[in-house]
Write a protein that holds these residues in place. Structure first.
Motif, short mmCIF file in Angstrom:
data_model
loop_
_atom_site.label_atom_id
_atom_site.label_comp_id
_atom_site.label_asym_id
_atom_site.label_seq_id
_atom_site.Cartn_x
_atom_site.Cartn_y
_atom_site.Cartn_z
N VAL B 358 0.81 -1.22 0.00
CA VAL B 358 0.00 0.00 0.00
C VAL B 358 0.85 1.27 0.00
O VAL B 358 0.31 2.36 -0.12
N VAL B 359 2.16 1.12 0.14
CA VAL B 359 3.00 2.30 0.30
C VAL B 359 2.88 3.24 -0.90
O VAL B 359 2.98 4.45 -0.76
N HIS B 360 2.61 2.69 -2.07
CA HIS B 360 2.53 3.55 -3.24
C HIS B 360 1.20 4.30 -3.33
O HIS B 360 1.13 5.36 -3.93
N GLN B 361 0.17 3.75 -2.70
CA GLN B 361 -1.12 4.44 -2.70
C GLN B 361 -1.19 5.50 -1.60
O GLN B 361 -1.65 6.60 -1.80
N ASP B 362 -0.77 5.11 -0.43
CA ASP B 362 -0.95 5.99 0.73
C ASP B 362 0.40 6.25 1.40
O ASP B 362 0.60 5.92 2.56
N ASN B 363 1.29 6.83 0.65
CA ASN B 363 2.62 7.03 1.19
C ASN B 363 2.62 7.81 2.49
O ASN B 363 3.30 7.45 3.44
N GLN B 364 1.80 8.85 2.54
CA GLN B 364 1.79 9.70 3.73
C GLN B 364 1.41 8.91 4.98
O GLN B 364 2.04 9.03 6.03
N ALA B 365 0.35 8.10 4.83
CA ALA B 365 -0.11 7.33 5.98
C ALA B 365 0.97 6.35 6.45
O ALA B 365 1.17 6.16 7.65
N VAL B 366 1.67 5.77 5.50
CA VAL B 366 2.72 4.82 5.88
C VAL B 366 3.91 5.54 6.49
O VAL B 366 4.52 5.06 7.44
N GLN B 367 4.21 6.74 5.96
CA GLN B 367 5.33 7.52 6.50
C GLN B 367 5.23 7.70 8.01
O GLN B 367 6.23 7.73 8.72
N ARG B 368 3.99 7.80 8.49
CA ARG B 368 3.80 8.02 9.92
C ARG B 368 4.39 6.88 10.77
O ARG B 368 4.69 7.05 11.92
N HIS B 369 4.54 5.73 10.17
CA HIS B 369 5.06 4.58 10.93
C HIS B 369 6.53 4.31 10.64
O HIS B 369 7.04 3.24 10.92
N ARG B 370 7.18 5.34 10.08
CA ARG B 370 8.56 5.16 9.64
C ARG B 370 9.46 4.67 10.76
O ARG B 370 10.26 3.75 10.58
N THR B 371 9.32 5.30 11.91
CA THR B 371 10.21 4.94 13.02
C THR B 371 10.06 3.47 13.39
O THR B 371 11.05 2.77 13.63
N THR B 372 8.80 3.00 13.42
CA THR B 372 8.57 1.60 13.76
C THR B 372 9.18 0.70 12.70
O THR B 372 9.75 -0.35 13.01
N ILE B 373 9.03 1.11 11.46
CA ILE B 373 9.57 0.29 10.37
C ILE B 373 11.09 0.23 10.47
O ILE B 373 11.70 -0.83 10.33
N LEU B 374 11.69 1.39 10.76
CA LEU B 374 13.15 1.41 10.91
C LEU B 374 13.58 0.49 12.05
O LEU B 374 14.60 -0.18 11.98
N GLU B 375 12.73 0.47 13.08
CA GLU B 375 13.03 -0.41 14.23
C GLU B 375 13.10 -1.87 13.77
O GLU B 375 13.91 -2.65 14.28
N CYS B 376 12.24 -2.22 12.82
CA CYS B 376 12.20 -3.61 12.33
C CYS B 376 13.48 -4.02 11.61
O CYS B 376 13.75 -5.21 11.43
N LEU B 377 14.28 -3.04 11.20
CA LEU B 377 15.57 -3.36 10.58
C LEU B 377 16.46 -4.09 11.57
O LEU B 377 17.42 -4.75 11.20
N LYS B 378 16.15 -3.92 12.86
CA LYS B 378 17.00 -4.54 13.89
C LYS B 378 16.38 -5.82 14.42
O LYS B 378 16.87 -6.40 15.38
N ASP B 379 15.30 -6.26 13.81
CA ASP B 379 14.62 -7.46 14.31
C ASP B 379 15.52 -8.68 14.20
O ASP B 379 16.41 -8.75 13.37
N ALA B 380 15.26 -9.65 15.07
CA ALA B 380 16.09 -10.85 15.08
C ALA B 380 15.77 -11.77 13.91
O ALA B 380 16.59 -12.60 13.53
N ASP B 381 14.61 -11.63 13.35
CA ASP B 381 14.18 -12.53 12.27
C ASP B 381 14.60 -11.98 10.91
O ASP B 381 14.23 -10.87 10.52
N ILE B 382 15.35 -12.76 10.19
CA ILE B 382 15.93 -12.29 8.93
C ILE B 382 14.86 -11.96 7.89
O ILE B 382 14.98 -10.99 7.13
#
Lengths: 157, 888
Positions: B358-382
């Motif tokens: 959905v990021v291409h349809q509602d980029n703004q709405a997804v942007q709001r969760h950017r920090t959480t998404i960045l956090e997932c870069l450090k997740d233990a699951d590959i």
């Protein structure tokens, strides 16, 4: 759902159900490939795999892995629920099911699955109805078997 | 005599015993067989148990024993599951199905589902049994037949049994109705025109009370809607019913029969949501009808358990797919945001996967969760990290590029090797697209190269060099300072960094004196010596370094003698390429010292189209190489070994082009994406000096393999004639002709050059429609579809190649299309509109074919690309071009 596989932690196939036609050779290849891939995954990883153009959903119950291949537009979280429902049904039927129950009564495990999922689609959402249908069919079988030879001679034993 | 008799008698006795053993009166039971097989200690032992049992089973099959058939087939099914062949049981299954006993039928149908599939010929036989059983008075016999039909129906079976199924779909028995509905789905998928037949029976399905019939009925309607747009319209009127069903499920109190952890029939809810999505897609009115209930489900569903999240997930998909209100869409994205915080990996994974959609349809709405998404870069699951990385790249925009890139580079530093190549390539692309200024851009590329170490793809090296080459003096000075620091201190095992650093420090060596307190000549030579003598550096790095040291010598005269020493030592290097450089460069120090200065002057900035590079960084390599130097560089486009030659072309000097010509040749000429073979030789009689070059071209034409390239090199080197020829004035002229005069006969061999020049001039938009020749699908495999359309003007045919990524999840990068045509034709491949394909995306590439002799057009193709980082190569031959393309 395109197919369902049950296999043990040792990689032995315990049940296979195909809803999409493949030649025998292809089935074997797919099975081998998925078993190796899934067994190599660490427990902390998610239950989902992207494999070819399918989504693979798997879950381990004790020593058995339940693995389903679903289409792109299918819901993987719900597939986990379908697997869980199947396990619950087996559990009710065998009474605390274990891998050995499924090995020695594999045909019963198939019968159960066929009452829950037909042609790759869930066809009954009530546990009670599934168990009722299975019990009625088991009864039909028993009625045909001469009473004294129940599991002795003519049954599957 | 008597003893002979005795022996014979004994033998007969033994034979009888063996026979009795094999042909036991009662075959062993299924459970006993399983026990026997399980107690086998080795695979060989297991095999012998199985073989023995199979022999016994075959024997009873042959005797047409119907008492034990059921038991034997059951055993065979177990043996089949272990992977042994069991096809000889197929007919027995059919016999069991035909038996009146329910036990026989149950095992028979089970066997049929396992041992037959729709490819088997035995279907004619089973169809009859199925027909009988579908009419059986026992519902469970009907049930078995329906279940089997739903699993293995072939088109023929579907046609033969559709009537029966349609009848059962209207049965009063819910147990039969639900199974018939799934059968109908299978029948329709095998024979689409049978859809209409089931349409009337669906009328009452949505007013069902029984959940089994309801869920299968909705499944049937869903597949009808997917299959035919007309039917989709027909079912638009059921939106209200579906909303009501969903509302009842959500509002209804606890019903023990369908409750799953506090949720009322999640299986049914998800099915309804899915059908609503299909009905509401692109339909404002239908979407409006379902807005409320979707909001209700989204807010009221318990999100603590997997089952609730399964429903929420489906709801989000529906909300994002239909024309829902903005508020609802934000709500949906927020649900995904909450999913991201869930400890359950599966839910996190699903969230990232859906956000990516959905990021291409509602980029703004997804942007709001950017920090959480960045956090997932450090997740233990590959798997989660991979998804998060993809999503992060999709979220980069001009305003957040600095912070995002910082996070991604720190992710890159610690990422697994399998991520590094993809991630660094994507970083380069993103930096190219969104960089706020050149300084930041250079900084970022250098950081990427440092963070990714040896996993940096070669195109990143080329990109970085190119960026620095075309930036202003201040930036170049800055880059020299940065890279000198790295070069003097870096460990010698990270090749890409060393390559960039040596190139930059050599090319812009004049800035070295400005670094810090100024770098002394001695220091510089020491660093180069360290690289050139190190066993950790790759041959390519040394190629960079040796050429760089030559540049260095011409910019810092004090280093001359030391560099000459280093270079001459390479004259006997084991690596042919390095040896060649050593010999050539030594010549430059001795016989042609006067030429050295002009020859090693600074490279002009590479020409390239920025747009293209921003589309895909991977393309930059080819573009840069081809644009920088004519002909020769075009030849080694794909050849990373030749990077030295590619970046080493001072354009003022034609002799350098010749150097490159030779450099380009030493690796396989069959990488050439054009049919060079047909290049006519230039007019004869241009003087003897030229013969070497003529030979070169001849060699190119005739060779096509690495071998001929190799012999050419050694010959020219042995003659010592490489520079003689290169610097001779006559040959200069010839080269001029060859390389610049695109209207000459050599059109073909200058294609690489041409390709670049003509990208701008090609009147893409003015191409008339190409309907008259139709379109031709020339390739459809591995999720890639290539379609050609044609347009012809006299002898010149322009082919528009459209490549489409037909997968739904896989990203294609570094797409490379190469083609060859028969000798009498000339082929020109223009640059593709892109080299990467997101799922379902397409790219176009123009191909020009000149066919003056009206020869039959055939084409050999070679394709290569990376599908999610995995290299795929394939070849194909196209022989079915429309004859109208060359006739008339």
């Amino acid at each position: 759902m395109q197919f369902m596989l049950l296999f043990s932690r040792q990689g032995k196939l315990r049940l296979q159900k195909w809803y999409v036609a493949h030649p025998d050779k292809a089935k074997k290849k797919i099975t081998r490939e998925l078993i190796t891939t899934i067994l190599a995954r660490k427990p902390k990883m998610s239950s989902f795999l992207e494999w070819r153009d399918l989504k693979i959903v798997y879950k381990r119950y004790a020593s058995l892995y339940f693995c389903c291949a679903i289409d792109q537009e299918d819901n993987e979280l719900l597939t986990l629920e379908v697997i869980h429902r199947y396990v619950e049904l087996l559990d009710k039927y065998f009474g605390s099911v274990c891998e050995l129950d499924i090995i020695f009564n594999f045909e019963k495990a198939y019968f159960m699955l066929d009452e829950l999922v037909v042609g790759g689609e869930v066809c009954e959402t009530s546990k009670k109805n599934v168990l009722k249908a299975i019990a009625a069919q088991d009864l039909l079988q028993e009625d045909e078997t001469p009473p004294n030879a129940l599991f002795d001679e003519h049954g599957l034993g | 005599m008597s003893s002979i008799k005795q022996v014979i008698n004994e033998a007969v006795e033994k034979g009888k015993e063996v026979y009795d053993k094999v042909r036991q009166p009662n075959p062993i039971r299924l459970r006993d067989l399983i026990r026997q097989i399980r107690s086998a200690k080795t695979a060989a032992e297991e095999r012998s148990v199985v073989n023995k049992e199979c022999a016994a089973i075959r024997l009873t099959f042959r005797e047409e024993d119907s008492v034990w058939r059921c038991r034997n087939v059951a055993k065979l099914l177990y043996i089949h599951m272990l992977g042994y062949p069991a096809h000889f049981g197929q007919m027995e299954c059919l016999k069991l199905i035909a038996s009146p006993r329910f036990t026989d039928k149950r095992i028979g149908y089970l066997g049929a589902m396992l041992l037959l599939d729709e490819r088997q010929d035995v279907h004619l036989l089973i169809t009859n049994s199925l027909k009988n059983d579908l009419k059986s008075p026992t519902q469970f016999v009907q049930g078995l037949a329906l279940c089997t039909l739903a699993a293995i129906a072939s088109p023929e079976m579907a046609r033969d049994l559709a009537d029966e199924v349609e009848r059962l779909l209207k049965s009063s028995n819910a147990y039969i109705r639900k199974k018939a509905a799934i059968c109908a789905v299978r029948i329709m998928s095998k024979v689409p025109e049978l859809l209409e037949m089931f349409l009337p029976a669906t009328r009452n399905l949505l007013s069902e009370k029984n959940h089994g019939v309801l869920i299968t009925g909705i499944t049937l309607i869903t597949s009808m809607c997917v299959q035919s747009p007309d039917t989709l319209d027909h079912f638009k009127k059921t939106v209200g019913n579906l909303v009501r069903i969903l509302k009842n499920l959500v509002m209804a109190g606890y019903s023990p029969e369908h409750d799953v952890q506090g949720v009322s029939d999640p299986f049914l809810q998800v099915k309804v949501l899915k059908l609503l999505r299909i009905l509401g897609r692109g339909d404002g009115q239908a979407s409006e009808t379902m807005n409320d209930i979707l909001a209700q489900v989204a807010t009221n569903t318990e999100a603590t358990k997997n089952v609730g999240n399964a429903i929420l997930y489906e709801t989000v998909l529906s909300i994002m797919d239909i024309q829902s209100e903005t508020g609802l869409r934000v709500l949906a994205v927020n649900i995904l945001g909450r999913f991201l915080l869930n400890v359950d990996k599966n839910i996190k994974y699903v969230a990232l996967h859906t956000l990516l959609k959905v990021v291409h349809q509602d980029n703004q709405a997804v942007q709001r969760h950017r920090t959480t998404i960045l956090e997932c870069l450090k997740d233990a699951d590959i798997t989660i990290r991979r998804r998060a990385m993809e999503l992060c790249f999709a979220l980069i925009n001009p305003s957040n590029v600095r912070t995002m890139m910082k996070e991604l580079i720190s992710f890159l530093e610690t990422a697994e090797t399998e991520f590094k190549a993809v991630c660094s390539s994507k970083c380069v692309t993103a930096a190219e697209q969104f960089s706020p200024n050149t300084r930041w851009h250079i900084d970022t590329l250098l950081k990427v190269i440092i963070a990714a170490g040896n996993s940096v793809p070669d195109d990143v090296v080329a990109c970085t060099i190119q960026l620095i080459a075309e930036s202003g003096e201040a930036e170049q000075q800055y880059a020299v300072a940065e890279l000198w620091q790295r070069l003097s201190a870096a460990p010698l095992d990270t090749q890409p960094l060393l390559q960039v650093a040596t190139w930059v420090c050599g090319e812009f060596a004049n800035f070295l004196s400005l670094v810090g307190g100024g770098v002394s000549e001695g220091e510089v030579v020491a660093v180069y010596q360290r690289i050139l003598w190190s066993s950790q550096c790759s041959a390519v790095t040394k190629q960079y370094a040796i050429t760089s040291s030559m540049k260095l010598a011409s910019r810092m005269p004090g280093t001359n003698s030391l560099v000459a020493q280093m270079v001459s030592a390479y004259g006997s290097h084991l690596n042919v390429e390095l040896q060649q450089r050593g010999v050539e460069y030594t010549q430059l120090f001795t016989r042609y010292d006067s030429m050295r200065g002009p020859l090693l002057e600074r490279m002009p900035p590479f020409e390239r189209s920025r747009l293209r590079v921003s589309q895909d960084a991977a393309a930059a390599n080819a573009a840069a190489a081809a644009a920088a130097a004519p002909l020769a560089n075009g030849l080694h486009n794909n050849n990373n070994n030749d990077a030295v030659a590619a970046v080493q072309a001072p354009s003022q000097s034609d002799s350098n082009a010749l150097l490159d010509l030779l450099g380009g040749l030493d690796d396989s000429a069959n990488d050439v994406p054009v049919q060079v073979k047909s290049a006519p030789l230039p007019p004869a009689g241009t003087g003897s000096l030229n013969s070497d070059i003529l030979d070169l071209l001849g060699g190119l034409g005739g060779g096509g393999g690495g071998d001929s390239g190799g012999t050419l090199i050694s010959r020219t080197v042995n003659n010592g004639g490489i520079l003689d020829t290169g610097l001779g004035s006559a040959s200069n002229n010839l080269l001029d002709d060859l390389l610049n005069n695109s209207s000459s006969n050599l059109n073909n061999s200058t294609l690489a050059n041409n390709t670049i020049n003509s990208t701008n001039s090609l009147p893409v938009s003015t191409l008339p429609s190409s309907d008259e020749y139709g379109s031709l699908t020339i390739y459809e495999r591995n999720n890639l579809r290539l379609v050609m359309t044609f347009q012809r003007q006299d002898s010149l045919t322009t082919i528009t190649l459209t490549a489409t990524n037909s997968s739904t999840s896989c990203n294609i990068t570094d797409f490379l299309f190469q083609a060859a045509v028969p000798k009498s034709l000339q082929l020109q491949l223009l640059t593709p509109s892109s080299t990467s394909l997101a799922p379902a995306a397409s790219l176009t590439q123009f191909i020009r074919v000149n066919n003056p002799n009206k020869a039959v057009l055939r084409m050999k193709l070679r394709l290569s690309w990376f599908a999610d980082g995995v290299k795929i190569e394939d070849q194909n031959e196209v022989n079915n071009f429309p004859p109208a393309l060359w006739q008339y």
